[in-house]
Design a protein around this motif. Structure first.
Motif, PDB file in Angstrom:
ATOM      1  N   SER A  35       8.223  25.100   2.394  1.00 23.13           N
ATOM      2  CA  SER A  35       7.032  25.905   2.109  1.00 23.13           C
ATOM      3  C   SER A  35       7.323  26.956   1.038  1.00 23.13           C
ATOM      4  CB  SER A  35       6.494  26.560   3.385  1.00 23.13           C
ATOM      5  OG  SER A  35       7.429  27.448   3.960  1.00 23.13           O
ATOM      6  N   ALA A  36       8.570  27.404   0.922  1.00 23.26           N
ATOM      7  CA  ALA A  36       8.939  28.318  -0.164  1.00 23.26           C
ATOM      8  C   ALA A  36       8.815  27.613  -1.512  1.00 23.26           C
ATOM      9  CB  ALA A  36      10.364  28.831   0.039  1.00 23.26           C
ATOM     10  N   ARG A  37       9.204  26.346  -1.547  1.00 24.56           N
ATOM     11  CA  ARG A  37       9.026  25.549  -2.763  1.00 24.56           C
ATOM     12  C   ARG A  37       7.550  25.471  -3.144  1.00 24.56           C
ATOM     13  NH1 ARG A  37      12.694  21.019  -3.986  1.00 24.56           N
ATOM     14  NH2 ARG A  37      14.700  22.018  -4.404  1.00 24.56           N
ATOM     15  N   LEU A  38       6.694  25.285  -2.148  1.00 26.72           N
ATOM     16  CA  LEU A  38       5.262  25.180  -2.390  1.00 26.72           C
ATOM     17  C   LEU A  38       4.705  26.501  -2.914  1.00 26.72           C
ATOM     18  CD1 LEU A  38       2.738  23.406  -2.192  1.00 26.72           C
ATOM     19  CD2 LEU A  38       2.480  24.175   0.175  1.00 26.72           C
ATOM     20  N   ILE A  39       5.141  27.618  -2.344  1.00 23.67           N
ATOM     21  CA  ILE A  39       4.702  28.941  -2.808  1.00 23.67           C
ATOM     22  C   ILE A  39       5.049  29.125  -4.280  1.00 23.67           C
ATOM     23  CG2 ILE A  39       5.149  31.422  -2.576  1.00 23.67           C
ATOM     24  CD1 ILE A  39       5.492  30.839   0.479  1.00 23.67           C
ATOM     25  N   GLN A  40       6.261  28.744  -4.648  1.00 22.42           N
ATOM     26  CA  GLN A  40       6.668  28.835  -6.056  1.00 22.42           C
ATOM     27  C   GLN A  40       5.811  27.932  -6.927  1.00 22.42           C
ATOM     28  OE1 GLN A  40      10.907  28.481  -6.973  1.00 22.42           O
ATOM     29  NE2 GLN A  40      10.425  27.293  -8.800  1.00 22.42           N
ATOM     30  N   ASP A  41       5.580  26.709  -6.469  1.00 18.76           N
ATOM     31  CA  ASP A  41       4.818  25.741  -7.250  1.00 18.76           C
ATOM     32  C   ASP A  41       3.388  26.219  -7.508  1.00 18.76           C
ATOM     33  OD1 ASP A  41       4.864  22.789  -8.265  1.00 18.76           O
ATOM     34  OD2 ASP A  41       3.022  22.917  -7.073  1.00 18.76           O
ATOM     35  N   LYS A  42       2.846  26.999  -6.594  1.00 14.96           N
ATOM     36  CA  LYS A  42       1.470  27.479  -6.721  1.00 14.96           C
ATOM     37  C   LYS A  42       1.360  28.760  -7.548  1.00 14.96           C
ATOM     38  CE  LYS A  42      -0.550  24.190  -4.474  1.00 14.96           C
ATOM     39  NZ  LYS A  42      -1.473  23.253  -5.164  1.00 14.96           N
ATOM     40  N   GLY A  43       2.477  29.261  -8.061  1.00 17.34           N
ATOM     41  CA  GLY A  43       2.423  30.354  -9.018  1.00 17.34           C
ATOM     42  C   GLY A  43       2.442  31.756  -8.459  1.00 17.34           C
TER      43      GLY A  43
END
Length: 300
Positions: A35-43
């Motif tokens: 989910s940290a990866r997703l947070i980064q991916d979403k800007g």
């Protein structure tokens, strides 16, 4: 591939630089490394690691049952997986001033960019539960001084959280945050503010960054990022939101499975295999060494 190539020191320095701009930085809460990866991916600008989420992930209530080693392990797993700075909830520091010092160095080694120490009595409880108790000013000051003195990287953000609003009111909160800044806090986390005016009052009382906790079902109204920025808030966290969203979806899916014997009705709501592979960067692993990693990606 593998872990972030941005060093912990660089993340801390970049966080300091972003905070110096005065803009509002958004830190959704990661409940695991993916989910940290997703947070980064979403800007977003950063990742928050909630003590309540770590406790819930272990099947425990947020009443001071988790240990430093459990928090440090999960913080390290999350921090190393993203290029973003991570801030972690260090509760009361897991003990008295010497314990606080060890907590700071342990979490610093885990790679976080910042942490917050609170002024609740041990054992603490969730900041949005009733019946909280806070320590006296001198004890709160000693915790923050110990935290500030213990860090080895001067860019590690030491944040002081105070829960005194729910116990003694906003005037006591203003007195407490000023004392904590004088003790060495780099930023202030006033918990469970009643309204936007109280956030503004804290903002006006100190000259360091101020954090707002926008947790659902809590004591504070869910103010928008625009509203928080309008009163000068520098960091906003959404600590448990992704966990609540994920668990809500999981519960609904299990209900469908139990009732219908198949998950076909909810497949359109699931993350696709292709999207999961994208977040995990499967392609990079496949091209790293084709003599070892020679699988074929299937995204059907």
């Amino acid at each position: 591939m593998l872990y972030s190539t941005v060093t912990s020191a660089t993340k801390r320095q970049l966080l300091r630089e972003r905070l110096a701009t005065g803009e509002l930085l958004r830190f959704p809460g990661a409940f695991n490394p993916l989910s940290a990866r997703l947070i980064q991916d979403k800007g977003f600008e950063g990742v928050y690691i909630s003590g309540a989420v770590i406790a819930a992930d272990l099947g425990l209530p947020d009443i001071g049952l988790t240990t430093l080693s459990e928090v440090a392990t999960r913080a390290g797993q999350i921090a190393r997986m993203t290029d973003l700075p991570a801030i972690v909830d260090a509760d009361t520091g897991f003990g008295e001033p010497m314990n606080v010092a060890r907590t700071v160095q342990t979490l610093e080694d885990a790679g976080v960019a910042g942490l917050h120490i609170e002024d609740q009595v041990n054992p603490k409880r969730c900041g949005h539960l009733d019946g909280k108790a806070v320590v006296d000013s001198q004890t709160a000051i000693k915790r923050i001084r110990a935290a500030s003195d213990a860090r080895r990287d001067p860019n590690l953000l030491i944040m002081a959280r105070t829960d005194i609003r729910a116990v003694e009111g906003i005037d006591a909160t203003i007195d407490r945050v000023r004392e904590l800044v004088d003790a060495g806090a780099d930023a202030i986390f006033p918990e469970a503010m009643a309204n936007l005016d109280e956030f503004a009052a804290v903002r006006a009382a100190v000259d360091v960054p101020v954090l707002a906790n926008m947790t659902e079902f809590g004591k504070s109204e869910l103010f928008s990022h625009e509203q928080l920025a309008s009163v000068g808030i520098n960091i906003v966290i959404h600590p448990v939101s992704l966990l609540r969203i994920a668990m809500g979806a999981a519960e609904r899916g299990l209900d469908v499975l139990a009732a219908e014997g198949s998950l076909n009705p909810v497949v359109p709501d699931m993350q696709t295999r292709a999207r999961l592979y994208e977040l995990l960067d499967y392609a990079a692993y496949n091209t790293f060494d084709t003599s070892v990693y020679n699988f074929t990606l299937s995204v059907d």
